[in-house]
Structure formats: structure tokens, C-alpha cells
Design a protein around this motif. Structure first.
Motif, PDB file in Angstrom:
ATOM      1  N   SER A   1     103.124 -20.747 -73.130  1.00 49.46           N
ATOM      2  CA  SER A   1     103.120 -19.522 -73.919  1.00 49.46           C
ATOM      3  C   SER A   1     103.294 -19.840 -75.396  1.00 49.46           C
ATOM      4  O   SER A   1     103.895 -20.855 -75.757  1.00 49.46           O
ATOM      5  N   SER A   2     102.746 -18.979 -76.243  1.00 45.65           N
ATOM      6  CA  SER A   2     102.949 -19.085 -77.691  1.00 45.65           C
ATOM      7  C   SER A   2     102.601 -17.748 -78.330  1.00 45.65           C
ATOM      8  O   SER A   2     102.190 -16.800 -77.640  1.00 45.65           O
ATOM      9  N   SER A   3     102.735 -17.691 -79.631  1.00 49.17           N
ATOM     10  CA  SER A   3     102.384 -16.475 -80.359  1.00 49.17           C
ATOM     11  C   SER A   3     100.910 -16.430 -80.728  1.00 49.17           C
ATOM     12  O   SER A   3     100.431 -15.446 -81.279  1.00 49.17           O
ATOM     13  N   MET A   4     100.168 -17.462 -80.436  1.00 48.13           N
ATOM     14  CA  MET A   4      98.750 -17.536 -80.798  1.00 48.13           C
ATOM     15  C   MET A   4      97.928 -16.610 -79.906  1.00 48.13           C
ATOM     16  O   MET A   4      98.038 -16.666 -78.678  1.00 48.13           O
ATOM     17  N   PRO A   5      97.099 -15.725 -80.498  1.00 50.82           N
ATOM     18  CA  PRO A   5      96.281 -14.807 -79.695  1.00 50.82           C
ATOM     19  C   PRO A   5      95.445 -15.561 -78.663  1.00 50.82           C
ATOM     20  O   PRO A   5      94.899 -16.635 -78.951  1.00 50.82           O
ATOM     21  N   HIS A   6      95.367 -15.003 -77.476  1.00 50.11           N
ATOM     22  CA  HIS A   6      94.710 -15.725 -76.378  1.00 50.11           C
ATOM     23  C   HIS A   6      93.234 -15.997 -76.642  1.00 50.11           C
ATOM     24  O   HIS A   6      92.688 -16.992 -76.163  1.00 50.11           O
ATOM     25  N   LYS A   7      92.583 -15.142 -77.403  1.00 51.04           N
ATOM     26  CA  LYS A   7      91.173 -15.375 -77.735  1.00 51.04           C
ATOM     27  C   LYS A   7      91.018 -16.626 -78.604  1.00 51.04           C
ATOM     28  O   LYS A   7      90.064 -17.392 -78.449  1.00 51.04           O
ATOM     29  N   GLN A   8      91.955 -16.813 -79.533  1.00 45.28           N
ATOM     30  CA  GLN A   8      91.919 -18.011 -80.374  1.00 45.28           C
ATOM     31  C   GLN A   8      92.222 -19.260 -79.558  1.00 45.28           C
ATOM     32  O   GLN A   8      91.607 -20.317 -79.753  1.00 45.28           O
ATOM     33  N   VAL A   9      93.176 -19.136 -78.624  1.00 48.82           N
ATOM     34  CA  VAL A   9      93.504 -20.263 -77.743  1.00 48.82           C
ATOM     35  C   VAL A   9      92.282 -20.642 -76.911  1.00 48.82           C
ATOM     36  O   VAL A   9      91.962 -21.818 -76.734  1.00 48.82           O
ATOM     37  N   GLU A  10      91.585 -19.629 -76.423  1.00 49.25           N
ATOM     38  CA  GLU A  10      90.381 -19.870 -75.620  1.00 49.25           C
ATOM     39  C   GLU A  10      89.340 -20.642 -76.423  1.00 49.25           C
ATOM     40  O   GLU A  10      88.719 -21.581 -75.914  1.00 49.25           O
ATOM     41  N   LYS A  11      89.157 -20.279 -77.694  1.00 49.47           N
ATOM     42  CA  LYS A  11      88.175 -20.963 -78.542  1.00 49.47           C
ATOM     43  C   LYS A  11      88.601 -22.403 -78.817  1.00 49.47           C
ATOM     44  O   LYS A  11      87.780 -23.340 -78.736  1.00 49.47           O
ATOM     45  N   VAL A  12      89.893 -22.589 -79.125  1.00 46.80           N
ATOM     46  CA  VAL A  12      90.405 -23.940 -79.372  1.00 46.80           C
ATOM     47  C   VAL A  12      90.183 -24.821 -78.150  1.00 46.80           C
ATOM     48  O   VAL A  12      89.768 -25.985 -78.259  1.00 46.80           O
ATOM     49  N   CYS A  13      90.433 -24.270 -76.986  1.00 51.65           N
ATOM     50  CA  CYS A  13      90.253 -25.032 -75.740  1.00 51.65           C
ATOM     51  C   CYS A  13      88.802 -25.450 -75.549  1.00 51.65           C
ATOM     52  O   CYS A  13      88.494 -26.629 -75.287  1.00 51.65           O
ATOM     53  N   LYS A  14      87.905 -24.505 -75.699  1.00 49.30           N
ATOM     54  CA  LYS A  14      86.485 -24.785 -75.457  1.00 49.30           C
ATOM     55  C   LYS A  14      85.901 -25.746 -76.488  1.00 49.30           C
ATOM     56  O   LYS A  14      84.973 -26.499 -76.194  1.00 49.30           O
ATOM     57  N   ASP A  15      86.471 -25.734 -77.691  1.00 47.26           N
ATOM     58  CA  ASP A  15      85.995 -26.648 -78.743  1.00 47.26           C
ATOM     59  C   ASP A  15      86.523 -28.066 -78.567  1.00 47.26           C
ATOM     60  O   ASP A  15      86.060 -28.995 -79.243  1.00 47.26           O
TER      61      ASP A  15
END
Length: 435
Positions: free
Chosen positions: A43-57
């Protein structure tokens, strides 16, 4: 804590975006206790959509599990993670399990307040290798205590399913309940009425084997459910009139293997509810009332198994067609036999053993298919095609009652006699109809 390099990599990627990634919940708790677990929630404060993009990149597989709750499933090199963005929850409908309003937040303190138990609300900062304890988490783990994060009445009011989660964690870890949490379980048990039976069934199926997850022998699961009078709220309100489940019943129940536990619980409840010998129709009704659509909403398969086991148990206990009951017993799996064995009195176990010996001595079949003759044998013997099924069934019953020997020659002779009876009756019916 032992952390995979892939998780450290993800923590560094999120750190570069100005956020701190934490492991939270069961993995932290179990690591402190020295227990092995593969479930990792992050868990973190980072929006899940941004986390999803970071992961895919960066070579991670990421997909949204629940958009409203801000949860993702993240996978890399076999490592599975579940990410949740910090959030605040509110419930306008009491005990509904699912919050009706979600607000994503930046601070860990607010996220902490939404969690259920202190032992499940520890945050592990992956990069700094520190445990963040905003409540009594570490202390409760060391002392073996189950305590809600918030005031118990609020925690259990918001989500009625937490009542059963408290019991499951107590049994899984063999922890004792903090006094206010224990009192609140009793006061709020009515909130189970607001939870879907499907969710309740899932919790019950875990509670009955919770003590075996980490080999922490205890009887807390069923003991607490019975102590706080929860069975009518879990299954059906009619259970308020059932006989009491005793300490001995509970102690005996926990001798069952894990494969037997769930059906074993249903069997025990049925026994305490019915109390006396019950005819097939009422037995079927009771099973459906307690475990079917009006009760637990169990699968048809598990309801049928429970009904079958109880019918065999009754027939052995009340000596109703004991040979057939014994044959049905012999067709059961070891796990199913274990349940019946637990409830049979000593004299009935002796009778069962004698019946099994008699069945083997007389070469009695366990089903129609084990008869030494088949449909083709009857056809070859001149038996009318339309009577084959009925005659095989009749032969099987006569073999069980030992009125005919279980040999091919004797069975064909008896089959011809039955066939003649059928033909004679058919002829008489035709003559009556023509008059």
C-alpha cells in the motif's frame, strides 16, 4: 524481513515518484511471528492508476481488481502482490461489509483507521526496513491478543463480517480476545443478518480448519461461535430451539481431519436440531432449511452429502435396515466415515463392525453394479427388455435381505420368476382394460 528483489525494485520505482511503499497486514504479522506466508499486500499514497503505469513501464504485469477500492494485482517473476491505495471508508448502512463511500487519502494515519484488527494494521517500510505501528499491533502480537483498531462496536457495526474474521484470526493464531472486543462480538452478532450467506459460508469454511493453518491446536473457532450464540444468525433463526452444543461436542469435533470439518459441522448442527429419528422427507426439508436457500446457501453437493451421512447414521443408531445402512456406509470416503464414526455409540460401532463382517462373509454387493449379472445376461436369459431395470433393482434388494444367493445362477433363476410375475400382471391389466 525477507523481501524479494522484485518488490524492492517496485518500492524504488514508487519512491522516485515521491511515495513510500509499505507491506501491510498478514505478511508483516506472520513474519514477526516467524510464520510462513505467501500473501503480500502492499500500500502507498500513490494513485493506483499511476502505480499501474509504473508497473507496465518496468516489466511488471498489473491489472485492476477493484477500481472503486483502488486495488491492483501486480505480478513479476512469479511474485504476486496486491496493491491498495491509502483510503478512507464510510458506511451509511450498518454492517453491510462493502463501504458505500471511498475517499483516497495521502496519509498513513487515516488509512490505518479503516483497518480491522491491530495485528493486521502494521506497515513495513520496505526501503528503510522499519515496522510502522500506529496502534497496539506489536504489543498485541507479542501478548497474543485480538483487538480491533477502532472502538469494537464501530468496527463490527460497519462490517458485520468482521465478527467472523475476529473468530477466524483468534483460532488461526490461538490468540485470546481483548475484553471489549469479546463483549462487542456478543452485542453485535445480529449484524451477521446483514451479510450475504455466500460471504458467511466462505468464512465458516475457513474457521473450521483455522487451527490447522499454522498447526496451533485449539478449539476457539467453534467454541466462540457457540459461546456467543451465533449459530441462528449464521444458519437459520430456527436453531434457537436446538439442543446445546457441549464442550465435549466441540472437543470431539476438533478430532476430525480438515477434509471432514465443514460437513462435520453441518452434521453436528443437524443432529442437535433434529434430536430424534427423522423421516426422509423431513430430513430433506431440514437440510435445505438450514444449509440451502433459507440458510447457509451451501452447494447442492454438500447438502446432499450431509443428508446422506445423517440418514446412514440414523439407520445405524436406530437399527433401521442396518445391513443396507452398513453397505451405504462402506461406499463412503474415509473422511465421510470419520464423521459418522465420531457420533456412533460404542454398541452401534460394534454392530457396524459385525454387519461389515457379515457383508464380506456373504459376499454382498455394495451396489447393483456389483451383482454378478448384468443387463445383457438377463436379455440372454429371455427377460423382457422393459423390465430389466426393475428386476436388477429387485434382485439387489433381495440379495441384501439374503432371500436369494448372490450367484449368477441363482439370480437368473429369480429374475425369470420376477419376469413371469410382471408379465402376468401386465396381462391381467390388459384384460381389465378391455372389459
Amino acid at each position: 524481513m525477507e523481501i524479494r528483489e522484485e518488490l524492492k525494485e517496485l518500492a524504488n520505482l514508487i519512491k522516485k515518484s515521491g511515495h513510500t511503499l509499505y507491506i501491510v497486514g498478514g505478511f508483516v504479522r506472520d513474519s514477526i511471528l516467524g510464520l510462513k506466508t505467501d500473501d503480500i499486500d502492499i500500500s502507498s499514497s500513490m494513485p493506483h492508476k499511476q502505480v499501474e503505469k509504473v508497473c507496465k513501464d518496468n516489466g511488471f504485469t498489473a491489472k485492476t481488481i477493484n477500481k472503486n477500492l483502488g486495488t491492483l494485482q501486480i505480478i513479476k517473476n512469479g511474485l504476486k502482490l496486491e496493491y491498495t491505495q491509502f483510503r478512507k471508508e464510510s458506511y451509511s448502512t450498518p454492517a453491510c461489509h462493502t463501504p458505500d463511500h471511498i475517499e483516497f487519502v495521502d496519509d498513513i494515519q487515516t488509512d490505518h483507521k479503516r483497518r480491522d484488527l491491530t495485528i493486521n494494521a502494521l506497515y513495513y517500510d520496505i526501503l528503510s526496513d522499519k515496522v510502522i505501528d500506529l496502534g497496539y499491533g506489536m504489543s498485541d502480537i507479542k501478548q497474543g491478543i485480538i483487538r480491533t483498531v477502532n472502538i469494537p462496536s464501530v468496527t463490527l457495526r460497519d462490517d458485520g463480517l468482521r465478527i467472523l474474521r475476529v473468530i477466524r484470526f483468534a483460532s488461526t493464531l490461538n490468540f485470546k480476545l481483548e475484553s471489549k472486543t469479546a463483549k462487542s462480538l456478543y452485542k453485535n452478532k445480529v449484524n451477521l443478518n446483514f451479510i450475504s450467506k455466500e460471504r458467511i459460508q466462505k468464512e465458516i469454511s475457513q474457521i473450521v480448519i483455522a487451527d490447522q493453518k499454522y498447526n496451533r491446536a485449539n478449539t476457539l473457532g467453534l467454541s466462540l461461535i457457540c459461546k456467543y450464540g451465533m449459530l441462528p444468525y449464521i444458519f437459520n433463526s430456527r436453531l434457537k430451539s436446538m439442543k446445546k452444543i457441549t464442550r465435549k461436542d466441540i472437543k470431539d469435533f476438533y478430532t476430525l481431519s480438515s477434509d471432514s470439518r465443514l460437513i462435520g459441522l453441518y452434521f453436528l448442527i443437524l443432529k442437535k436440531y433434529l434430536k430424534v429419528y427423522t423421516r426422509d422427507q423431513h430430513l430433506m426439508f431440514s437440510c435445505n432449511m438450514l444449509f440451502g436457500l433459507d440458510g447457509m446457501k451451501e452447494s447442492k453437493t454438500n447438502i446432499a452429502i450431509t443428508e446422506k451421512l445423517y440418514r446412514i447414521y440414523q439407520n445405524l443408531t436406530y437399527e433401521m435396515d442396518p445391513i443396507t445402512a452398513t453397505i451405504n456406509y462402506l461406499t463412503l470416503s474415509n473422511a465421510e466415515r470419520e464423521i459418522i464414526d465420531l457420533h456412533l455409540h460404542k454398541k452401534h460401532k460394534v454392530a457396524l463392525s459385525d454387519n461389515i463382517s457379515a457383508i464380506k462373509r456373504n459376499n454382498l454387493p455394495l451396489s447393483v453394479h456389483e451383482l454378478p449379472i448384468k443387463a445383457n445376461d438377463l436379455i440372454d436369459a429371455g427377460i423382457d427388455n422393459k423390465y430389466i431395470g426393475k428386476i436388477l433393482s429387485s434382485l439387489y434388494n433381495q440379495v441384501l435381505s439374503m432371500t436369494v444367493k448372490n450367484s449368477k445362477e441363482d439370480l437368473i433363476t429369480r429374475a425369470k420368476e420376477i419376469n413371469e410375475t410382471f408379465l402376468s400382471l401386465s396381462k391381467e391389466n390388459k384384460e381389465d382394460t378391455s372389459k
